[in-house]
Design an enzyme around this catalytic site. Sequence first.
Site, PDB file in Angstrom:
ATOM      1  N   VAL A 289      72.044  64.948  25.155  1.00  0.00           N
ATOM      2  CA  VAL A 289      72.812  63.832  25.700  1.00  0.00           C
ATOM      3  C   VAL A 289      73.721  63.226  24.630  1.00  0.00           C
ATOM      4  O   VAL A 289      74.858  62.858  24.886  1.00  0.00           O
ATOM      5  CB  VAL A 289      71.865  62.763  26.283  1.00  0.00           C
ATOM      6  CG1 VAL A 289      72.654  61.525  26.714  1.00  0.00           C
ATOM      7  CG2 VAL A 289      71.093  63.332  27.459  1.00  0.00           C
ATOM      8  N   ALA A 290      73.189  63.138  23.394  1.00  0.00           N
ATOM      9  CA  ALA A 290      73.995  62.580  22.300  1.00  0.00           C
ATOM     10  C   ALA A 290      75.119  63.522  21.915  1.00  0.00           C
ATOM     11  O   ALA A 290      76.222  63.087  21.576  1.00  0.00           O
ATOM     12  CB  ALA A 290      73.093  62.307  21.097  1.00  0.00           C
ATOM     13  N   ILE A 292      76.617  65.900  23.808  1.00  0.00           N
ATOM     14  CA  ILE A 292      77.662  66.050  24.823  1.00  0.00           C
ATOM     15  C   ILE A 292      78.476  64.759  24.874  1.00  0.00           C
ATOM     16  O   ILE A 292      77.930  63.692  25.142  1.00  0.00           O
ATOM     17  CB  ILE A 292      77.058  66.331  26.216  1.00  0.00           C
ATOM     18  CG1 ILE A 292      76.366  67.694  26.233  1.00  0.00           C
ATOM     19  CG2 ILE A 292      78.140  66.290  27.293  1.00  0.00           C
ATOM     20  CD1 ILE A 292      75.632  67.994  27.518  1.00  0.00           C
ATOM     21  N   GLU A 294      79.831  62.575  26.716  1.00  0.00           N
ATOM     22  CA  GLU A 294      79.959  62.268  28.145  1.00  0.00           C
ATOM     23  C   GLU A 294      81.099  61.301  28.427  1.00  0.00           C
ATOM     24  O   GLU A 294      81.610  61.238  29.544  1.00  0.00           O
ATOM     25  CB  GLU A 294      78.644  61.699  28.702  1.00  0.00           C
ATOM     26  CG  GLU A 294      78.232  60.348  28.146  1.00  0.00           C
ATOM     27  CD  GLU A 294      77.450  60.491  26.849  1.00  0.00           C
ATOM     28  OE1 GLU A 294      77.109  59.463  26.264  1.00  0.00           O
ATOM     29  OE2 GLU A 294      77.201  61.622  26.420  1.00  0.00           O
ATOM     30  N   ASP A 336     118.195  71.280  37.233  1.00  0.00           N
ATOM     31  CA  ASP A 336     119.264  71.340  38.206  1.00  0.00           C
ATOM     32  C   ASP A 336     120.494  70.672  37.598  1.00  0.00           C
ATOM     33  O   ASP A 336     120.371  69.757  36.781  1.00  0.00           O
ATOM     34  CB  ASP A 336     118.830  70.611  39.485  1.00  0.00           C
ATOM     35  CG  ASP A 336     119.850  70.726  40.589  1.00  0.00           C
ATOM     36  OD1 ASP A 336     120.406  71.828  40.745  1.00  0.00           O
ATOM     37  OD2 ASP A 336     120.098  69.733  41.286  1.00  0.00           O
ATOM     38  N   ASP A 623     116.404  67.363  42.395  1.00  0.00           N
ATOM     39  CA  ASP A 623     116.518  66.221  43.297  1.00  0.00           C
ATOM     40  C   ASP A 623     116.656  66.613  44.762  1.00  0.00           C
ATOM     41  O   ASP A 623     116.533  65.771  45.632  1.00  0.00           O
ATOM     42  CB  ASP A 623     117.709  65.350  42.903  1.00  0.00           C
ATOM     43  CG  ASP A 623     119.032  66.119  42.912  1.00  0.00           C
ATOM     44  OD1 ASP A 623     119.014  67.330  43.192  1.00  0.00           O
ATOM     45  OD2 ASP A 623     120.083  65.501  42.634  1.00  0.00           O
ATOM     46  N   ASP A 627     114.895  72.160  45.670  1.00  0.00           N
ATOM     47  CA  ASP A 627     114.159  72.195  44.405  1.00  0.00           C
ATOM     48  C   ASP A 627     112.646  72.112  44.593  1.00  0.00           C
ATOM     49  O   ASP A 627     111.891  72.380  43.658  1.00  0.00           O
ATOM     50  CB  ASP A 627     114.603  71.028  43.510  1.00  0.00           C
ATOM     51  CG  ASP A 627     116.054  71.131  43.095  1.00  0.00           C
ATOM     52  OD1 ASP A 627     116.503  72.265  42.827  1.00  0.00           O
ATOM     53  OD2 ASP A 627     116.743  70.115  43.053  1.00  0.00           O
ATOM     54  N   ASP A 720      81.129  56.066  20.437  1.00  0.00           N
ATOM     55  CA  ASP A 720      81.889  56.991  21.280  1.00  0.00           C
ATOM     56  C   ASP A 720      82.895  56.319  22.195  1.00  0.00           C
ATOM     57  O   ASP A 720      83.613  56.996  22.920  1.00  0.00           O
ATOM     58  CB  ASP A 720      80.934  57.829  22.158  1.00  0.00           C
ATOM     59  CG  ASP A 720      80.369  59.016  21.395  1.00  0.00           C
ATOM     60  OD1 ASP A 720      80.532  59.038  20.165  1.00  0.00           O
ATOM     61  OD2 ASP A 720      79.767  59.896  22.027  1.00  0.00           O
TER      62      ASP A 720
END
Length: 888
Positions: A289-290, A292, A294, A336, A623, A627, A720
Amino acid sequence: MAKNYYTESIPDVEQEMKTSLADGLTNEQAKQRLAEYGTNALAAKKKKSMLMRFLDQFKDFMIIVLIIAAILSGVVAKEWADAAIIMIVVILNAILGVFQEARSEAAIEALKEMATQNAHVRRGGAIVEIPSTDLVPGDLVLLEAGDVVPADLRLVKAHSLKIEESALTGESVPVEKSDETLQGKYVALGDRINMAYSNTNVTYGRGEGVVVHTGMNTEVGKIATMLNNADETDTPLKENLNQLSKTLTIMILAICVVVFVVGMFTKQGTEPTNKLMIDMFLVAVSLAVAAIPEGLPAIITIILALGTQTMAKHKAIVRKLPAIETLGATDIICSDKTGTLTQNRMTVEKIYYRGEIHSADDEIYEDNPALFAMVLANDTKIENGGDLLGDPTETSLIQYAFDQNIDVDQMLEKYKRIQEVPFDSERKLMSTVNKDGDQYFVAVKGAPDELLKRVTSVAINGEVTPISEQQRKDILQTNQDMAKEALRVLGLAYKQIDKPYDDPSTNNVEQDLIFAGLVGMIDPERPEAKAAVAEAHSAGIRTIMITGDHQVTAQAIAERLGILEPGQDKRVLTGAQLDELSDDYFVKHVGDYSVYARVSPEHKVRIVKAWQANGKIVAMTGDGVNDAPSLKQADIGIGMGITGTEVSKGASDMILADDNFATIVKAVKQGRKVFSNIQKAILYLMSCNVGEVLTVFMMTMLGWDILTPVQLLWINLVTDTLPAIALGVEPVEDGIMKRKPRGRKSNFFSGGVASSIIYQGILEGILVLGAYQLGLHVGPHVGNAALQHGDALTMAFLTLGLIQLFHAINSKYIHESIFRKHTFSNKWFNWAILIAAVIMAAVELPFMTGFFDVTELDAAQWCVVLGAGLCMIVIVEIVKFFQRREQR
């Protein structure tokens, strides 16, 4: 294979469509065909339910890993708060994903909205108005100025008919239409003068046409089909995150298994096997857990979201967060021409009179016959004191007069029009007869070659003399020279008569004319576009111009913008020439061409795919409706906010609110900054995680006391979040636009980041282990084994937490030294480090020590902890110095 109705004669079309040009279809025929062909509407993809969209978000590999980590953290380690935080991140990402989806559906809906007008048709001999959705092949449609063409038509009548097709072809000038049969196997879309296409606009004249295609079979329907079938291209950001998550998971799971197995062996006999197994399993889970990160998806989302705010200030609206980072990686910008690199409005650039060419900025006298012809032989309507309505060519002439401070309203009032000969596509002229005191002034404008056939005199310095052959040749040569510069040239002539014509026909009005001059117009490049192209070039980004306009016009504009060097005509490829190239050949030689002219929507998609096949990251600006497929196919589609259709906006990842090509370069700069900052955050997080893993792994291998799950999770929670987010708002580094694009093959570990993560993580682990060892020999409890180990573990815990905050300062520059003037200019970073340090040190408060199982350190022990942090900075700076030296 679809029929080319433009090559078929009108009688053949009438017979093939089983209709009558006199009466149209009967109501019964129309009803039968509506049942057979369906409504004249566009089909869209089947929509996903909100539930399915939400569930799709959980198919991502990183998300699955995080869910597993949350379950393990809560159920096994009983760390419900951490599990809740992980799940909140996961659900937040899923919700964002749902809102970011469905851009193709939005594009299709916009197309459908465009196709809901009414149409005037001839049915059963009567003219009726019906919803355009009820049109069927064979219907006879009547067109006049102001109408939107309701389906694809083969024209059978065209009276001075002009249709503006820029949304479909990219050509800014309305096309003069005709009912004549065209020759040739393939004629480019913009050259099919006997066809009128769905959702284009009638700007002048009137006409009639037989419906040959409806719904998804129309040209705009083909675009809708391409939008439905276009592949979703993974952004470099998504590809990098997928690669990162897989690498991390494999590495972390392997280390956790090793920690568990080694711990079981090294601590065998220290406690009952069952308890030891549970303890080591909890350590392994805590380590997973540490290890990764998250919070990484959330941190990246926050960095991107902050980037969108900055982009919005620069007039770039991001519809999809990864678009910022993708643009920063762009190798090719396919742009374009009309409305993007140019201003999408015709402008007078040169005027030829009295034997000389003059710039539009040169002063012209109000009594100049060329000026009279421009203003009087003109159908532009002036409203609200200056708003010009009409054909773009004619409005440019009036605008020129305004720019010359001519009182146009007064001129029109003084020289009132009493007779006219309207423009005709065959003779290519327009004439008006205007009251001029006791006399009448005839003003004529049109195609120079046709005009000269009716000219007998020439006016030079106020003196009218018969025109010589040499003068005719000079005028035609000037016309040719101006045309080579991509100018649309009109001839101007006049004469004065004593009374109006009894029969104001071309044979009377447009004879014995006096040549007044030539006027050259162009849809000019945007003033800032040339500098933007040059800056993109300095950043290693190649600009490719793609237009529906003619080859000569495309080449001239490209040369003026610096996309082409003068004389590089071989680097201009037309759509017809592109059709003759095989896919394999084109993929190999796509780098030979910088400009494409007279292209169709299919060509644009093919160009984008060819560059992508060469490993390039492609941005496409546009535009028009035409396109949309290429905007969706490109790695990043950039729509225009002002001139752009809703279709192109819906298919885009980013929209330019000011339609300014220069804004794209600013977006590239922001994109590069975002990627650089994400790299810094990853370098910081990953090197810290490596340090954590190495610390626990070595402690386990050496049989030392091990940091507890709650200590590891506290370090993760504190270090983190705020510092990593603060790294995401670092200002742009100097020289970022002098670097070459990193390309599709690069990732977050490129540019030395991977090696930095490894050595900095190892260094961090060594310093923490060193602090632990010193803790056994420093402090008031030396000699007391129990307290001594408690102090050492506390020092390791605080060192591991605080050293990461010191390392965050290192991470502000991946290779450059932090000892520079602006290192601490980011106030958010300064506050983040200060707050995180206070929170980390708060575990030493008397009422917190028991919860975290730590001891209170004395001054000497704190010096060791802080000294380890300073060592982290000094050693990394030394390594960076030698890295820079080696690179030089």
